[in-house]
Design a protein around this motif. Structure first.
Motif, mmCIF file in Angstrom:
data_model
loop_
_atom_site.group_PDB
_atom_site.id
_atom_site.type_symbol
_atom_site.label_atom_id
_atom_site.label_comp_id
_atom_site.label_asym_id
_atom_site.label_seq_id
_atom_site.Cartn_x
_atom_site.Cartn_y
_atom_site.Cartn_z
ATOM 1 N N LYS A 228 33.576 26.089 66.668
ATOM 2 C CA LYS A 228 32.526 25.160 67.084
ATOM 3 C C LYS A 228 31.154 25.839 67.100
ATOM 4 N N ALA A 229 31.110 27.064 67.593
ATOM 5 C CA ALA A 229 29.836 27.762 67.753
ATOM 6 C C ALA A 229 29.380 28.472 66.487
ATOM 7 N N GLN A 230 30.339 28.731 65.596
ATOM 8 C CA GLN A 230 30.054 29.512 64.388
ATOM 9 C C GLN A 230 29.448 30.876 64.737
ATOM 10 N N GLN A 231 29.978 31.437 65.815
ATOM 11 C CA GLN A 231 29.603 32.780 66.237
ATOM 12 C C GLN A 231 30.697 33.313 67.154
ATOM 13 N N PRO A 232 30.792 34.631 67.333
ATOM 14 C CA PRO A 232 31.822 35.188 68.215
ATOM 15 C C PRO A 232 31.672 34.690 69.651
ATOM 16 N N VAL A 233 32.787 34.656 70.348
ATOM 17 C CA VAL A 233 32.798 34.185 71.741
ATOM 18 C C VAL A 233 31.874 35.020 72.608
ATOM 19 N N GLY A 234 31.803 36.320 72.337
ATOM 20 C CA GLY A 234 30.947 37.201 73.127
ATOM 21 C C GLY A 234 29.466 36.928 72.955
ATOM 22 N N GLN A 235 29.086 36.324 71.841
ATOM 23 C CA GLN A 235 27.682 35.925 71.667
ATOM 24 C C GLN A 235 27.419 34.581 72.322
ATOM 25 N N LEU A 236 28.403 33.701 72.231
ATOM 26 C CA LEU A 236 28.284 32.393 72.887
ATOM 27 C C LEU A 236 28.194 32.571 74.394
ATOM 28 N N PHE A 237 29.111 33.401 74.942
ATOM 29 C CA PHE A 237 29.121 33.698 76.376
ATOM 30 C C PHE A 237 28.595 35.121 76.544
ATOM 31 N N LYS A 238 27.300 35.279 76.627
ATOM 32 C CA LYS A 238 26.695 36.614 76.642
ATOM 33 C C LYS A 238 27.072 37.413 77.887
ATOM 34 N N ASN A 239 27.428 36.722 78.971
ATOM 35 C CA ASN A 239 27.774 37.411 80.224
ATOM 36 C C ASN A 239 29.271 37.455 80.482
ATOM 37 N N PHE A 240 30.065 37.129 79.465
ATOM 38 C CA PHE A 240 31.523 37.216 79.588
ATOM 39 C C PHE A 240 31.911 38.683 79.772
ATOM 40 N N LYS A 241 32.445 39.020 80.944
ATOM 41 C CA LYS A 241 32.672 40.419 81.310
ATOM 42 C C LYS A 241 34.134 40.776 81.541
ATOM 43 N N LEU A 242 34.981 39.771 81.860
ATOM 44 C CA LEU A 242 36.317 40.118 82.341
ATOM 45 C C LEU A 242 37.362 39.120 81.863
ATOM 46 N N PHE A 243 38.438 39.654 81.273
ATOM 47 C CA PHE A 243 39.577 38.842 80.844
ATOM 48 C C PHE A 243 40.768 39.202 81.724
ATOM 49 N N ILE A 244 41.340 38.191 82.373
ATOM 50 C CA ILE A 244 42.487 38.392 83.257
ATOM 51 C C ILE A 244 43.699 37.715 82.627
ATOM 52 N N TYR A 245 44.796 38.430 82.521
ATOM 53 C CA TYR A 245 45.953 37.880 81.820
ATOM 54 C C TYR A 245 47.252 38.315 82.485
ATOM 55 N N GLY A 246 48.317 37.642 82.110
ATOM 56 C CA GLY A 246 49.653 37.995 82.572
ATOM 57 C C GLY A 246 50.661 37.304 81.696
ATOM 58 N N GLY A 247 51.930 37.630 81.918
ATOM 59 C CA GLY A 247 52.994 36.947 81.188
ATOM 60 C C GLY A 247 53.467 37.668 79.958
ATOM 61 N N VAL A 248 52.536 38.234 79.184
ATOM 62 C CA VAL A 248 52.906 38.975 77.986
ATOM 63 C C VAL A 248 51.995 40.194 77.848
ATOM 64 N N ASN A 249 52.437 41.145 77.040
ATOM 65 C CA ASN A 249 51.658 42.339 76.773
ATOM 66 C C ASN A 249 50.421 41.969 75.941
#
Length: 503
Positions: A228-249
């Motif tokens: 949708k943005a035609q750009q990487p997620v990190g450019q779309l969300f410039k302040n994206f700092k932390l990914f929290i995950y579980g369930g799989v490696n």
């Protein structure tokens, strides 16, 4: 620094200091929980049937309370589902987490007023631990998204039923409500693909700083955002700092994620389940997770290679926390303040440290390949894939492994069914070379597999390329697309493999 981020740092320091009380006294903490659980449940139907009032120590417990899986406890749980009180735990649960069963249809895991707070506190403490270690707290000022199941719940006999992630949505602290996405209405959408599309629309122009969910489903969200943005997620969300995950490696997905995001992002691994919240990553310096010994759960451990053994009719030896060793693969057995007793959750773990007690998840006790005695486990195939993708620079979306026992010609082999990243698949012209690297990495992980290759019992691994979205189609076909559902990394039969290859 904002008042909110400053307050987060102060609170993180307080919680860190508070948690040292049990972290530095692990054996006493577990002993206290063991005795407390038995004392609280001695007058329940289960407690009376297993003579809880006579249990003095762990040896007594092992003699009187056998290890069970869900099927073994099902008769008791069915009574609770039907409204009976004081069956497994005093009173009635406040919720049932509804999960998919293998042989009995839906499974209903009880959540009590005593157990529920630990699910919430553990998730909170994982984030606070990160803040305390890194000093990074600015992300609390932005928007946070948790990809989860619907919060809409059913009710029967005064107990609410739903997916664990949907139940937890009812407990989001007030101070996070304004920061939290998606909206309640979007969260209630059942169809996963429709839901992700709606989440993309809601979050597209927001200041997203924290994103959480199972990697395979977050990947779908990121792909749609990038399109949708035609750009990487990190450019779309410039302040994206932390990914929290579980369930799989996360490791098999890391290269793909960094490509979608366009940069590296800190991550925190969690080990939650409907049965309890067991561990979280408390340091960015290592990938292992702190085992939560104070969370209303008494832990036992059975060596995975002894799990199906029967020592003089008493079953395999059950170890307590004070008896475990680093590097051994254990099946995780729990007794909880939700009324699960000597319960086999099906996961296997290994300790990386005992001061403090830290673990990694190595797989599932029923998910392995041992068609020829090799007993390959999830951790090994994931590490082989990590090594191979790191050395080749090739990104993947998803994979699973299955044995091919009766090939049309030649020796049997392990078949790796892989969906490659669409951006690199056209350049991947030599599947055989990729397979050889995978096979070499696998032989480093498992000496028995190496012996079978050397002895010409097996031929080297074969890679089968799966079309884009092939794994999503499989999960959709079994009604497990999205939410907390996870694809098995490997299996000892060809049910998944045959679907993927349409045989």
């Amino acid at each position: 620094m904002s008042i909110k981020s400053m307050a987060a740092k102060i609170f993180a320091a307080y919680i860190h200091k508070k948690n040292q009380a049990w972290i530095t006294n692990p054996l006493a903490t577990q002993d206290l929980i063991f005795k407390s659980l038995l004392a609280q449940a001695k007058d329940t139907a289960f407690g009376k049937a297993h003579n809880f009032n006579t249990i003095q120590n762990h040896e007594d417990f092992c003699k009187q309370v056998p290890v069970r899986d869900y099927e073994g406890l099902k008769n008791y749980i069915d009574e609770v589902v039907n409204g009976k009180e004081d069956v497994l735990w005093p009173g009635k649960p406040i919720y049932f987490a509804k999960t998919s069963g293998t042989t009995s249809g839906a499974k209903y895991i009880p959540l009590t007023k005593e157990s529920m707070p630990y699910h919430i506190e553990a998730a909170r403490d994982a984030i606070l631990s990160y803040i305390h270690e890194t000093g990074k707290a600015d992300f609390v000022n932005g928007k946070m998204i948790f990809l989860q199941g619907s919060p809409e719940l059913e009710e029967k006999k005064g107990i609410h039923f739903g997916r664990l992630s949907g139940i937890v949505a009812h407990f989001v602290p007030k101070y996070l409500q304004k920061n939290r996405l998606p909206s309640w209405e979007t969260n209630c959408i059942d169809d996963w693909e429709t839901k992700v599309d709606a989440i993309v629309e809601e979050t597209f122009q927001q200041d997203m700083t924290v994103i959480s969910g199972i990697p395979s489903w977050v990947q779908m969200y990121f792909e749609k955002l990038k399109d949708k943005a035609q750009q990487p997620v990190g450019q779309l969300f410039k302040n994206f700092k932390l990914f929290i995950y579980g369930g799989v490696n996360y490791e098999p997905y890391r290269a793909k994620f960094e490509n979608l995001i366009g940069r590296k992002v800190d991550s925190i691994e969690l080990f939650p389940a409907s049965e309890g919240f067991f561990a979280y990553q408390d340091s960015q310096q290592e990938k292992s997770m702190l085992l939560l010994l104070n969370a209303g759960i008494f832990y036992e451990f059975i060596k995975a290679d002894e799990f199906f053994s029967d020592f003089e009719g008493s079953g395999p030896k059950r170890y307590t926390i004070g008896e475990v060793e680093v590097g051994v693969n254990y099946a995780l057995i729990i007794s909880t303040n939700a009324g699960l007793w000597a319960y086999n959750i099906g996961d296997t773990i290994a300790f990386t440290s005992i001061k403090p007690y830290k673990i990694i998840v190595t797989g599932r006790i029923k998910h392995y390949i041992s068609a020829f005695g090799e007993h390959v486990i999830g951790k090994e195939v994931e590490e082989a894939m990590r090594i191979t993708t790191a050395s080749t620079g090739i990104r993947i979306n998803e994979f699973t492994v299955a044995p091919q026992i009766t090939p049309t010609e030649g020796l049997p082999y392990h078949e790796w069914l892989i969906e490659f990243d669409a951006d690199v698949s056209e350049n991947l012209v030599d599947l055989e070379a990729f397979a050889i690297q995978l096979d070499n990495a696998m032989r480093q992980q498992n000496v028995y597999y190496d012996d079978l290759i050397k002895g010409n019992v097996l031929r080297t691994a074969v890679v089968t390329k799966i079309p884009t979205n092939g794994f999503q189609e499989y999960m959709k076909s079994i009604g497990k697309l999205g939410g907390q559902n996870k694809l098995p990394r490997l299996s000892n039969d060809r049910k998944i493999a045959d679907f993927l290859t349409k045989k």
